[in-house]
Design a protein around this motif. Structure first.
Motif, PDB file in Angstrom:
ATOM      1  N   PRO A 167      39.209  39.436  47.883  1.00 10.86           N
ATOM      2  CA  PRO A 167      39.207  40.385  46.771  1.00 10.86           C
ATOM      3  C   PRO A 167      40.418  41.309  46.824  1.00 10.86           C
ATOM      4  O   PRO A 167      40.612  42.052  47.771  1.00 10.86           O
ATOM      5  N   GLN A 357      39.383  44.443  37.303  1.00 11.39           N
ATOM      6  CA  GLN A 357      38.500  43.424  37.855  1.00 11.39           C
ATOM      7  C   GLN A 357      38.368  43.586  39.367  1.00 11.39           C
ATOM      8  O   GLN A 357      37.261  43.561  39.920  1.00 11.39           O
ATOM      9  N   ASP A 358      39.495  43.763  40.036  1.00  8.48           N
ATOM     10  CA  ASP A 358      39.464  43.963  41.484  1.00  8.48           C
ATOM     11  C   ASP A 358      38.646  45.196  41.851  1.00  8.48           C
ATOM     12  O   ASP A 358      37.851  45.186  42.787  1.00  8.48           O
ATOM     13  N   ARG A 361      34.879  44.666  41.170  1.00 12.38           N
ATOM     14  CA  ARG A 361      34.312  43.741  42.156  1.00 12.38           C
ATOM     15  C   ARG A 361      34.124  44.438  43.498  1.00 12.38           C
ATOM     16  O   ARG A 361      33.123  44.222  44.189  1.00 12.38           O
ATOM     17  N   ARG A 362      35.094  45.268  43.870  1.00 13.49           N
ATOM     18  CA  ARG A 362      34.961  46.011  45.128  1.00 13.49           C
ATOM     19  C   ARG A 362      33.778  46.982  45.051  1.00 13.49           C
ATOM     20  O   ARG A 362      33.001  47.114  45.987  1.00 13.49           O
ATOM     21  N   ALA A 424      31.868  41.289  36.796  1.00 12.43           N
ATOM     22  CA  ALA A 424      32.003  41.811  38.157  1.00 12.43           C
ATOM     23  C   ALA A 424      30.724  42.495  38.627  1.00 12.43           C
ATOM     24  O   ALA A 424      30.268  42.288  39.757  1.00 12.43           O
ATOM     25  N   GLU A 427      27.709  40.048  39.199  1.00 12.67           N
ATOM     26  CA  GLU A 427      27.785  39.245  40.414  1.00 12.67           C
ATOM     27  C   GLU A 427      27.003  39.898  41.549  1.00 12.67           C
ATOM     28  O   GLU A 427      26.401  39.218  42.376  1.00 12.67           O
ATOM     29  N   GLY A 618      28.766  36.052  35.853  1.00 15.08           N
ATOM     30  CA  GLY A 618      28.686  36.804  37.096  1.00 15.08           C
ATOM     31  C   GLY A 618      27.615  36.275  38.025  1.00 15.08           C
ATOM     32  O   GLY A 618      27.830  36.148  39.245  1.00 15.08           O
TER      33      GLY A 618
END
Length: 750
Positions: A167, A357-358, A361-362, A424, A427, A618
């Motif tokens: 990621p 997005q990064d 997601r984090r 994101a 997920e 996701g």
């Protein structure tokens, strides 16, 4: 995580991390420079405590990528941290002296971060055409003489850094290859051989040609069905009901066909993406042929053209070469080699959206995922430890223009950002994160479509801020997707309306402080959908599974959560309205909005369906990644599950379906951004939600007994995915009333 970006203050989260700023707003407002200096370096001293992006020196951005050792231990010595700095040259447009600007950027880093003095350079480059097109690069053109290259080289095998994913981090392989990987320009194939890129491209061309032959056969069948349902030139309701089975099948055929065409059309030369696209295309054609054959038999159409295509040697060759056992196994091996964080689908994103997005997601991995299992297993309400950070991140305002306090653009819309954020969050948890965006998405679009200026000014900023939280009350005990028949009664009274009746499956109704209630305000039931209005019901926020709110004037609204097998955290409620008073000011559109509630609701549902396709993607991504990790660790008969051809074939098919759904979802998001794609939003919802059921089912199966245990995340993915094909328009309703009807109407046009 992000710090010091945008106008909002940072917020402290559990664990002492700072997650801040209005990152989504940045994506719309950040300048898109015509040049960028990219400085990639590593230090033994941590420069910043938060992962993600920080700003310095006005035009500088520093991205903390994390510990190199944690990312790729075989390539990095212990204790080194990787950073990428983006530095916009001061004369961002026009000529500038590279040496001067690089030195200025380095000096800014020295001034801001004392630890930079001991940094080791990985790479440095000047980009004169804007932001980097993809994720930040580490090891890009890394020479062996670079100070850190020598200790890194001790962990390498082969020449150069071969591509790995983590990621927020992408290591590129400029030269050579990784051990066990195929040479550049080739991709692995079953049986130990290799498939040349030229051969792979030939198969892609062959698949495109077959789909091009199928398209007119499909359209011919749709046209014939349209004529059967429109004896007088206009679609007839009774005839449509007679042909429901055929209409349902053409809707699914349309989804498979469009997904296969889009997936192949958007390939960018990546061998793995091409392999997966071919697998999906072969499966789609194999499903399309019998569907169209059944339609021809039903309508008395000649079968010869379909039978000729089905017996074509090209089709047989493609089915064997791209969808056979060896191809599936080879694609599975390539998928496993790429790693569980590989990006699937041909999706091109602007750099600010990639960074969003990064970041999300984090956030999903660090904050949402650790709480998701507890929320699901104990059926608790989504806690403030998740809600408040999401408020501060601006996610409740994704569809609300910035001028009204949201994070969306003032002109048009940004469906792409909404898809990125939703995917994101979903997920990590469909119920506790990804689905929180849907309700404000629907309500805000209804307000923007039909609300008065005063209503927009009053409610949109509050909805964007997540205070109050929202719920949507449409479904009734006797009416679900048949919105036109809704019966909850609104009776005129002095200054407003009295509501009497019931609603059901109203998700988040307890915690929400604002309900969008579709109400029959015209007592004449024969008015159908023209008798519906949308009323905004205000109530206190309640935790738990039941509430009972009484107004000072005697009106009452009570609710009780419906026990469900999955999708827990927000709770879906049965609601009972008893003489509940709603002021005239809370009728969307005011007096002019009476009787227009159906249209306002449908305006909201387009975004909700697009967003639901992102939720499905996701969940699929989470299930696939979990399966890849588990099958690598789990040993059966003395070997890892991934060593077996059947496992690899299953993983390949799961990945192919996810890649196709993601590609189509992002393509349709682009259409929505351009003002189109309304029917297609329902189509991708249809496909992605059923696909999520298929992928999570296989994920659970690959986990064996552990997949059936509640402690395993895939058991949650499986039960959560099942609801996707039911809400935001059941798949039968979407197929018959939206997709199928739209196809038939288009076929009747001259």
């Amino acid at each position: 995580m992000i710090s010091n970006i945008g106008p909002r203050a940072t917020v402290d989260l559990p664990g002492g991390e700072a997650f801040g700023g209005d990152y989504i707003r940045l994506a719309h407002t950040a300048p898109k420079p015509s040049a960028n200096i990219v400085i990639n370096f590593a230090t033994q001293q941590r420069l910043v405590d938060v992962p993600g992006l920080v700003t310095f020196g006005k035009t500088r951005r520093l991205c903390n990528m994390g510990e190199l050792t944690a990312t790729c231990p075989e390539l990095a010595p212990a204790g080194w941290h990787q950073y990428v700095a983006y530095a916009v040259p001061r004369p961002a447009i026009g000529d500038f002296d590279e040496k001067t600007e690089i030195e200025a950027s380095l000096q800014d880093l020295r001034d801001e971060f004392p630890g930079f003095a001991q940094a080791k350079m990985l790479s440095m480059r000047v980009m004169r055409d804007g932001w980097p097109a993809q994720r930040s690069c580490a090891g890009f053109d890394l020479p062996q003489t670079t100070p850190l290259a020598q200790p890194l080289a001790r962990g390498r095998r082969g020449e150069g850094l071969w591509r790995r994913w983590h990621p927020g981090l992408r290591l590129h392989r400029p030269r050579g290859r990784a051990p066990g990987r195929s040479p550049p320009g080739r991709c692995p194939r079953g049986g130990g051989g290799v498939m040349a890129v030229a051969e792979l491209q030939a198969q892609v061309d062959q698949a495109r040609a077959l789909l091009a032959r199928l398209r007119p056969l499909f359209e011919h069948g749709v046209a014939a069905l349209a004529r059967a349902c429109a004896p007088g030139g206009q679609l007839d309701g009774a005839k449509l009901d007679e042909q429901q089975v055929a209409t349902f099948e053409i809707a699914w055929a349309s989804a498979d066909l469009l997904a296969a065409e889009t997936t192949l059309a958007r390939l960018n030369g990546d061998p793995l993406q091409s392999q997966l696209a071919l697998i999906f295309a072969v499966d789609a054609i194999a499903a399309l042929l019998p569907r169209l054959e059944a339609l021809c038999i039903e309508l008395g159409l000649p079968l010869a053209p379909l039978q000729q295509l089905g017996a074509d040697a090209d089709w047989a060759a493609l089915r064997g070469a791209a969808g056979g056992a060896q191809a599936l196994t080879a694609a599975g091996r390539a998928l496993v080699a790429a790693g569980d964080a590989v990006e699937l689908g041909s999706v091109a994103l602007q750099d600010p959206v990639v960074m969003a997005q990064d970041a999300f997601r984090r956030f999903a991995a660090d904050v949402v995922a650790p709480q998701a299992e507890h929320i699901h297993r104990h059926d608790t309400t989504v806690p403030e430890s998740l809600l408040q950070p999401m408020r501060d991140m601006g996610v409740f305002g994704l569809s609300i223009p910035e001028s009204h306090g949201g994070t969306g653009p003032d002109e048009g819309e940004d469906a792409t950002m909404m898809v990125v954020v939703t995917e994101a969050l979903s997920e990590a948890s469909l119920a506790a994160a990804g689905s929180l965006i849907t309700r404000p998405e629907i309500l805000s679009r209804a307000l923007i479509s039909g609300g008065t200026d005063e209503q927009k000014a009053t409610w949109l900023p509050r909805i964007a801020a997540g205070d109050p939280l929202c719920a949507i009350a449409i479904t009734e005990p006797d009416y679900g997707s048949d919105v036109a028949s809704l019966a909850l009664k609104g009776t005129r009274t002095e200054g407003g309306w009295l509501l009497n009746g019931a609603k059901t499956w109203c998700t988040f109704a307890g915690k929400a402080g604002l309900l969008m209630v579709v109400t029959r305000t015209d007592p004449d039931r024969s008015a159908g959908y023209r008798g519906l209005s949308v009323l905004l019901v205000e109530k206190p926020s309640y935790d738990g599974h039941a509430f009972d709110f009484q107004q000072p004037g005697g009106g009452r609204l009570s609710g009780k959560a419906i026990p469900t097998i999955g999708y827990r955290g927000m709770h879906s409620f049965d609601l009972a309205f008893d003489q509940f008073f709603v002021p005239d000011a809370n009728v969307i559109g005011g007096a002019g909005g009476l009787g227009k509630g159906f249209y306002f609701t449908m305006a909201g549902m387009v975004g909700g369906r697009m967003q639901t396709s992102a939720r499905a993607c996701g969940v699929m991504r989470a299930a696939l990644r979990a399966s890849m990790r588990y099958t690598a660790d789990r040993k059966v008969f003395g070997a890892p599950l991934q060593a077996y051809a059947l496992t690899l074939a299953k993983l390949a098919r799961m990945a192919a379906r996810l890649a196709a759904c993601r590609t189509l979802a992002y393509a349709i998001a682009e259409q929505l951004n351009a003002g189109g794609g309304r029917m297609e939003a329902s189509l991708v919802k249809l496909l992605a939600c059923r696909s999520a059921e298929m992928v999570t089912r296989e994920a659970l199966q690959l986990h064996g007994g552990m997949g059936y245990a509640e402690e395993s995340a895939v058991s949650r993915y499986f039960v959560d995915a099942r609801v996707l094909s039911i809400f935001e328009g059941a798949e039968e309703t979407l197929a018959l009333k939206v997709i199928g009807r739209s196809l038939l109407e288009d076929a009747l046009k001259p």
